[in-house]
Design a protein around this motif. Structure first.
Motif, PDB file in Angstrom:
ATOM      1  N   ALA A 143     -63.268  25.126 -35.112  1.00  0.00           N
ATOM      2  CA  ALA A 143     -64.664  25.027 -35.430  1.00  0.00           C
ATOM      3  C   ALA A 143     -65.369  25.978 -36.387  1.00  0.00           C
ATOM      4  O   ALA A 143     -66.353  25.383 -37.424  1.00  0.00           O
ATOM      5  CB  ALA A 143     -66.039  24.428 -35.168  1.00  0.00           C
ATOM      6  N   CYS A 144     -65.660  27.223 -35.591  1.00  0.00           N
ATOM      7  CA  CYS A 144     -66.064  28.205 -36.542  1.00  0.00           C
ATOM      8  C   CYS A 144     -65.177  28.691 -37.263  1.00  0.00           C
ATOM      9  O   CYS A 144     -65.684  29.120 -38.614  1.00  0.00           O
ATOM     10  CB  CYS A 144     -66.648  29.397 -35.269  1.00  0.00           C
ATOM     11  SG  CYS A 144     -67.949  29.517 -34.463  1.00  0.00           S
ATOM     12  N   ARG A 145     -64.234  28.666 -37.493  1.00  0.00           N
ATOM     13  CA  ARG A 145     -63.210  29.282 -38.545  1.00  0.00           C
ATOM     14  C   ARG A 145     -63.635  28.084 -40.043  1.00  0.00           C
ATOM     15  O   ARG A 145     -63.562  27.877 -40.894  1.00  0.00           O
ATOM     16  CB  ARG A 145     -61.382  28.752 -38.612  1.00  0.00           C
ATOM     17  CG  ARG A 145     -61.041  30.411 -37.263  1.00  0.00           C
ATOM     18  CD  ARG A 145     -59.620  29.972 -37.032  1.00  0.00           C
ATOM     19  NE  ARG A 145     -59.136  29.126 -36.187  1.00  0.00           N
ATOM     20  CZ  ARG A 145     -59.323  29.828 -35.382  1.00  0.00           C
ATOM     21  NH1 ARG A 145     -60.239  30.695 -34.568  1.00  0.00           N
ATOM     22  NH2 ARG A 145     -58.544  28.408 -33.728  1.00  0.00           N
ATOM     23  N   ARG A 196     -73.932  28.786 -40.685  1.00  0.00           N
ATOM     24  CA  ARG A 196     -73.081  28.564 -40.614  1.00  0.00           C
ATOM     25  C   ARG A 196     -72.243  28.135 -38.702  1.00  0.00           C
ATOM     26  O   ARG A 196     -71.677  27.193 -38.808  1.00  0.00           O
ATOM     27  CB  ARG A 196     -71.395  29.325 -40.996  1.00  0.00           C
ATOM     28  CG  ARG A 196     -71.443  29.428 -42.444  1.00  0.00           C
ATOM     29  CD  ARG A 196     -70.339  31.061 -42.917  1.00  0.00           C
ATOM     30  NE  ARG A 196     -71.525  32.272 -42.813  1.00  0.00           N
ATOM     31  CZ  ARG A 196     -71.010  32.788 -42.827  1.00  0.00           C
ATOM     32  NH1 ARG A 196     -70.185  33.964 -43.112  1.00  0.00           N
ATOM     33  NH2 ARG A 196     -71.880  34.017 -43.109  1.00  0.00           N
ATOM     34  N   LEU A 197     -73.187  28.788 -38.536  1.00  0.00           N
ATOM     35  CA  LEU A 197     -73.517  27.990 -36.777  1.00  0.00           C
ATOM     36  C   LEU A 197     -73.328  27.153 -36.382  1.00  0.00           C
ATOM     37  O   LEU A 197     -72.914  26.369 -35.369  1.00  0.00           O
ATOM     38  CB  LEU A 197     -74.011  28.981 -35.877  1.00  0.00           C
ATOM     39  CG  LEU A 197     -73.817  30.934 -35.690  1.00  0.00           C
ATOM     40  CD1 LEU A 197     -74.398  31.576 -35.064  1.00  0.00           C
ATOM     41  CD2 LEU A 197     -71.994  30.939 -34.878  1.00  0.00           C
ATOM     42  N   CYS A 198     -74.695  26.328 -36.924  1.00  0.00           N
ATOM     43  CA  CYS A 198     -74.737  25.285 -37.071  1.00  0.00           C
ATOM     44  C   CYS A 198     -73.637  24.333 -37.782  1.00  0.00           C
ATOM     45  O   CYS A 198     -73.675  22.919 -36.796  1.00  0.00           O
ATOM     46  CB  CYS A 198     -76.444  25.035 -37.776  1.00  0.00           C
ATOM     47  SG  CYS A 198     -77.880  26.147 -36.939  1.00  0.00           S
ATOM     48  N   ILE A 199     -73.165  24.308 -38.305  1.00  0.00           N
ATOM     49  CA  ILE A 199     -72.286  23.867 -38.906  1.00  0.00           C
ATOM     50  C   ILE A 199     -71.270  23.148 -38.019  1.00  0.00           C
ATOM     51  O   ILE A 199     -70.720  22.380 -37.638  1.00  0.00           O
ATOM     52  CB  ILE A 199     -71.703  24.376 -40.645  1.00  0.00           C
ATOM     53  CG1 ILE A 199     -73.229  23.968 -41.773  1.00  0.00           C
ATOM     54  CG2 ILE A 199     -70.705  23.585 -41.210  1.00  0.00           C
ATOM     55  CD1 ILE A 199     -72.789  24.692 -42.480  1.00  0.00           C
ATOM     56  N   ALA A 200     -70.579  24.810 -37.555  1.00  0.00           N
ATOM     57  CA  ALA A 200     -69.459  24.791 -36.005  1.00  0.00           C
ATOM     58  C   ALA A 200     -69.483  23.728 -35.817  1.00  0.00           C
ATOM     59  O   ALA A 200     -69.278  22.991 -34.535  1.00  0.00           O
ATOM     60  CB  ALA A 200     -69.288  25.946 -36.022  1.00  0.00           C
TER      61      ALA A 200
END
Length: 587
Positions: A443-445, A478-482
């Motif tokens: 998910a982070c990628r 980006r962390l919230c999107i992941a």
């Protein structure tokens, strides 16, 4: 209000009932001790009978020990009952707040809710403890002492009656004055908490703009207002002690004068007079305790009303009788939707919104500030309910779904990104508590978050401070999107959630979405054209209405607002004006 609050005594009913029982037994022993003291004097010391001194002394010692034991037990059970009662109310408020719709939360300020769960609950806890212990002990002691005094000498006891009447009238006047002041004072706590919360959460902005002096002045003003209210109330309460001491000394003088005459005349013994001096102190101390109870009650009633408001508040949104638990697909349909944040608002936030989105489509949403973009997407996950019309997800009205089931399939990355204290992995698992480390990394990628996580000393085990203060805005986004991707939703809403990342990273994230979650419906709210121009279609919002809904190319040809935004952002060939340098590294 009282009925509402007492319903949270629950498992502490036993402790609540035992407290007044042991308090009553404690009072019974204390009231008898002066009576035994009189016997020691009259039947032992006065007549020189040492055996009676030993006998009555032993009885008094046993009674004192029992009084001590009953007092300890009363205190123990009172503490248990009051602390448990407060814990239940605090938990009930917290659970109720979790059920609130956004509209309910908007009704109570954040600072107001914090005050209700802290200061107000503490006031209620103290008042409850006083009610089940002191409010039983004080009246019983007052009545018992008066009865014993009348039993010893009726005429001399009339001094106590006069004292009780005088002190009672004065205390009633003091309490009536202070109740109104305490009511007003506790509403000032909200202002004080709001000032603290705002300042601490925005401390970086305060320091960046060198506004410490202004914030100090604002806090000082709020603290001063609270100070003035309490000083005024406490100034009136300060009359308690002088009035009581005046009455006490008056009673002592009266007892000494008239008691001496009765002793000389033989109608009163020395021991009885001594015991009456003890009883007068018990009577007046009981009145003092009663005055404290009334003051505490006046403070806690204001707190109780505020707590009851939260507990009795009905959530504006609730699950239907037989809710749907499955969302068929990611299709979205707005049917002539109107929406207002306030029910009686004359001017709706959204007006006659009508459109359809097929499952798996990527839709951009663009428009000026305050045009209703966020309001539009908030209705999809039912964070608010429509004022008119219907919102359908998966072919069904969102009001037919179980809210938890709906929100598990509609992932929203809000405009205000929030991270919680804990490791990066713990924050990611808010999206799926059972997600494996490999799923989190994937998910982070997709969200291009792995780029900076792998550079951190502890990687995915890096600790995030409260509010995510130790990561940059772009990293937080980006962390919230992941985190949202880990839910594997049928609909993914990005509410201006890539505004803090550069355009290259933004493009990578959108490309990853197209490749890895093609079947997920994606709604991308953005301020810049580059974030939405590759979408299947784009909604152009203007003043709460849909001004256009088409592809990028068609909107450039046919929509004036969209064309103006595009030309403004691309004028001079510079693309987005927030394009960072290529070698920029995030903090």
């Amino acid at each position: 209000m009282i009925k509402t609050l007492l319903g949270y005594v629950k498992q502490y009913k036993r402790d609540t009932l035992l407290t007044p029982l042991f308090s009553a037994l404690e009072v019974f022993m204390e009231v008898l001790i002066p009576f035994i003291t009189a016997a020691i004097i009259d039947k032992g010391i006065e007549v020189g009978n040492i055996n009676n001194v030993y006998k009555y002394g032993a009885i008094m010692l046993v009674m004192a020990m029992f009084s001590l034991l009953f007092g300890i037990l009363a205190g123990k059970y009172a503490a248990s009952a009051s602390a448990g009662f407060a814990a239940n109310i605090r938990l009930a408020q917290y659970e109720k707040i979790q059920q609130f719709a956004f509209s309910n939360i908007d009704k109570f300020s954040t600072a107001g809710l914090v005050t209700r769960m802290t200061t107000d609950v503490t006031n209620l806890q103290n008042a409850y403890q006083m009610c089940i212990r002191i409010a039983v002990r004080a009246p019983l002691m007052l009545i018992s002492s008066m009865v014993m005094c009348f039993f010893i000498h009726v005429q001399l006891s009339l001094i106590f009656v006069a004292a009780v009447l005088i002190l009672g009238c004065v205390l009633a006047l003091i309490v009536s004055k202070t109740m109104k002041l305490f009511d007003a004072a506790f509403t000032r706590y909200d202002e004080l908490n709001a000032s603290i919360q705002e300042n601490v959460s925005a401390i970086r902005v305060v320091k960046a703009y060198v506004r410490e002096k202004y914030e100090n002045e604002k806090f000082t003003k709020a603290a001063e207002n609270l100070y003035q209210m309490f000083v005024k109330a406490e100034s009136i309460l300060a009359f308690n002690n002088p009035v009581m001491m005046f009455v006490v000394y008056g009673c002592i003088i009266g007892l000494s004068w008239f008691g001496a005459h009765f002793v000389v005349s033989g109608s009163l013994t020395t021991g009885e007079l001594t015991s009456m001096f003890t009883y007068v102190m018990s009577i007046l101390m009981s009145l003092m305790m009663l005055s404290m109870i009334f003051v505490m009650l006046s403070m806690s009633l204001a707190s109780g009303r505020r707590i009851a408001q939260v507990l009795n508040e009905k959530p504006d949104m609730a699950n239907p009788g037989e809710p749907l638990s499955e969302v068929a697909d990611g299709s979205i349909r707005f049917e002539h939707v109107d929406f207002s944040y306030k029910k009686n608002s004359k001017e709706p936030t959204l007006k006659d919104i009508d459109f359809s989105i097929a499952s798996g489509e990527t839709i951009g949403v663009i428009g000026g500030t305050g045009c209703g973009k966020s309001s539009l997407v908030n209705l999809i996950s039912r964070l608010y309910d429509v004022t008119g019309g219907k919102v359908l997800v998966g072919g069904r009205d969102v009001r037919e779904y179980d809210m938890e089931a709906l929100r598990n399939q509609v992932a929203v990355v809000l405009q205000k990104n929030v991270l919680f204290s804990g490791t990066i992995l713990e924050n990611l698992r808010w999206g799926n508590e059972n997600a494996t480390r490999e799923e989190c990394e994937e998910a982070c990628r997709q969200a291009c978050a792995d780029e900076f996580i792998t550079q951190l000393p502890d990687g995915y085990d890096t600790y995030i401070e409260q509010g995510g203060t130790n990561v940059s805005g772009g990293q937080k986004q980006r962390l919230c999107i992941a985190r949202a991707l880990l839910k594997k939703p049928k609909i993914l809403i990005l509410d201006d959630s890539t505004s803090a990342v550069d355009t290259a990273t933004d493009a990578k994230i959108r490309a990853a979405f197209a490749e890895t979650i093609p079947g997920t419906t994606k709604l991308i709210i953005a301020q810049r054209i580059s974030s939405v121009q590759d979408a299947d279609r784009i909604i152009v919002m203007d003043d709460g209405r849909i001004n256009g809904f088409d592809t990028h190319e068609n909107l450039l040809k046919n929509n004036t607002i969209y064309r103006e935004i595009y030309e403004t952002q691309t004028r001079g060939g510079g693309g987005d004006f927030d394009q960072p340098a290529a070698d920029r590294k995030e903090a």
